[in-house]
Design an enzyme around this catalytic site. Structure first.
Site, PDB file in Angstrom:
ATOM      1  N   LYS A  99       0.834  -1.208   0.000  1.00  0.00           N
ATOM      2  CA  LYS A  99       0.000   0.000   0.000  1.00  0.00           C
ATOM      3  C   LYS A  99       0.867   1.257   0.000  1.00  0.00           C
ATOM      4  CE  LYS A  99      -2.172  -0.838   3.894  1.00  0.00           C
ATOM      5  NZ  LYS A  99      -1.571  -2.110   4.298  1.00  0.00           N
ATOM      6  N   ARG A 128      -9.587   1.079   9.053  1.00  0.00           N
ATOM      7  CA  ARG A 128      -9.189  -0.306   9.333  1.00  0.00           C
ATOM      8  C   ARG A 128     -10.257  -1.061  10.108  1.00  0.00           C
ATOM      9  NH1 ARG A 128      -3.224   0.830   9.187  1.00  0.00           N
ATOM     10  NH2 ARG A 128      -2.104  -1.123   9.335  1.00  0.00           N
ATOM     11  N   ARG A 174      11.626  -5.681   4.563  1.00  0.00           N
ATOM     12  CA  ARG A 174      11.225  -4.269   4.421  1.00  0.00           C
ATOM     13  C   ARG A 174      12.113  -3.332   5.254  1.00  0.00           C
ATOM     14  NH1 ARG A 174       4.993  -2.636   4.903  1.00  0.00           N
ATOM     15  NH2 ARG A 174       5.148  -3.261   7.094  1.00  0.00           N
ATOM     16  N   ARG A 193      11.194  -1.645  10.940  1.00  0.00           N
ATOM     17  CA  ARG A 193      10.201  -1.284  11.959  1.00  0.00           C
ATOM     18  C   ARG A 193      10.108  -2.351  13.047  1.00  0.00           C
ATOM     19  NH1 ARG A 193       4.985   0.120   8.450  1.00  0.00           N
ATOM     20  NH2 ARG A 193       4.055  -0.836  10.276  1.00  0.00           N
TER      21      ARG A 193
HETATM   22  P1  AMP Z   1       0.862   0.598   9.214  1.00  0.00           P
HETATM   23  O1  AMP Z   1       2.110   1.378   8.992  1.00  0.00           O
HETATM   24  O2  AMP Z   1      -0.291   1.087   8.374  1.00  0.00           O
HETATM   25  O3  AMP Z   1       1.079  -0.882   9.127  1.00  0.00           O
HETATM   26  O4  AMP Z   1       0.417   0.892  10.733  1.00  0.00           O
HETATM   27  C1  AMP Z   1       1.257   0.570  11.828  1.00  0.00           C
HETATM   28  C2  AMP Z   1       0.432   0.433  13.089  1.00  0.00           C
HETATM   29  O5  AMP Z   1      -0.223   1.677  13.387  1.00  0.00           O
HETATM   30  C3  AMP Z   1      -0.705  -0.581  13.003  1.00  0.00           C
HETATM   31  O6  AMP Z   1      -0.255  -1.911  13.259  1.00  0.00           O
HETATM   32  C4  AMP Z   1      -1.642  -0.063  14.106  1.00  0.00           C
HETATM   33  O7  AMP Z   1      -1.156  -0.394  15.398  1.00  0.00           O
HETATM   34  C5  AMP Z   1      -1.525   1.439  13.945  1.00  0.00           C
HETATM   35  N1  AMP Z   1      -2.523   1.965  12.983  1.00  0.00           N
HETATM   36  C6  AMP Z   1      -2.289   2.541  11.778  1.00  0.00           C
HETATM   37  N2  AMP Z   1      -3.442   2.905  11.195  1.00  0.00           N
HETATM   38  C7  AMP Z   1      -4.432   2.554  12.054  1.00  0.00           C
HETATM   39  C8  AMP Z   1      -5.845   2.625  12.020  1.00  0.00           C
HETATM   40  N3  AMP Z   1      -6.493   3.144  10.964  1.00  0.00           N
HETATM   41  N4  AMP Z   1      -6.529   2.160  13.080  1.00  0.00           N
HETATM   42  C9  AMP Z   1      -5.910   1.658  14.164  1.00  0.00           C
HETATM   43  N5  AMP Z   1      -4.580   1.514  14.253  1.00  0.00           N
HETATM   44  C10 AMP Z   1      -3.839   1.965  13.208  1.00  0.00           C
END
Ligand code: AMP
Length: 218
Positions: free
Chosen positions: A13, A88, A127, A160
């Site tokens: 994404k 989400r 990654r 990460r």
């Molecule tokens: P990502 O980089 O999109 O994988 O997000 C990393 C982490 O941020 C996720 O595993 C969640 O803990 C938190 N996170 C990001 N976006 C959301 C969302 N829309 N709702 C809840 N938690 C989120």
């Protein structure tokens, strides 16, 4: 045009969102990046969010909806906006619908990137990302020119902490249970949902998304 990019962690994404926003007048709201910036700056939101993020759990809806609402207010004049990592949950999705209605807008297309868990786990293990410009690399498939360093700004790339195998397993579970229903939510309210095979190579996926959104090739 307003677009949601949906898909499990590691499906691409972020990479595809960056491609879309290299077009003039396209911007992104990336909740994962906003949260990581909040964590890095030790803000109250960051301290609260970090407890969930390090376990691979979702940050509570009310926090994330408030965060997006603030950003959307500043972005409401943007012609083209990509939501990456949000919504989400079904509740986040219905809150987003309400926010957009208040602004006289609606979601145009939901792009769902799909891939099998095994492929995602392998991808995530390679990654690396730039903490500054947020560029994403993969040490196996799309490495930076100089090992460990961002091509754009020479920052040291990071792996990460929530990309470790146990946390990834829990993030995948959360995706299947909490986020996949968001696809059904959009189908039920009659939004245009386009499914794209995220296993294909990056350029192929980019082309399919471009076609799904009926954009000119650049
Ligand atoms: P990502 O980089 O999109 O994988 O997000 C990393 C982490 O941020 C996720 O595993 C969640 O803990 C938190 N996170 C990001 N976006 C959301 C969302 N829309 N709702 C809840 N938690 C989120």
């Amino acid at each position: 045009m307003y677009v949601v990019l949906l898909g499990p962690p590691g499906v691409g994404k972020g990479t595809q969102g960056v491609f879309l926003t290299t077009r003039p007048d396209w911007t992104r709201i990336v909740t994962g990046d906003l949260l990581r910036d909040s964590v890095a700056s030790d803000s109250i939101l960051g301290l609260e969010a970090e407890k969930y993020m390090i376990q691979g759990r979702l940050v509570p809806d009310e926090l994330i909806v408030a965060l997006v609402r603030d950003h959307l207010i500043n972005r409401q004049s943007d012609a083209n906006l990509v939501f990456d990592g949000f919504p989400r949950t079904k509740l986040q999705a219905s809150e987003l619908t309400k926010m957009l209605e208040l602004l006289g807008k609606s979601m145009d297309t939901v792009v769902v990137l799909e891939a099998e868990d095994q492929a995602l786990v392998e991808r995530i293990s390679g990654r690396r990302s730039c903490p500054d410009c947020k560029a994403i690399y993969n040490i196996h498939t799309s490495p930076p020119e100089k090992s460990g360093v961002c091509d754009n700004d020479d920052s040291v790339l990071i792996h990460r902490t929530d990309d470790d195998p146990e946390t990834v397993a829990s993030r995948l579970e959360v995706y299947r249970s909490e986020t996949e229903p968001v696809i059904r939510y959009y189908e039920e309210i009659g939004s245009r949902v386009c499914r794209v095979d995220g296993n294909k190579d990056i350029c192929e996926v980019r082309t399919r998304i471009t076609q799904a959104l009926a954009l000119e090739k650049i």
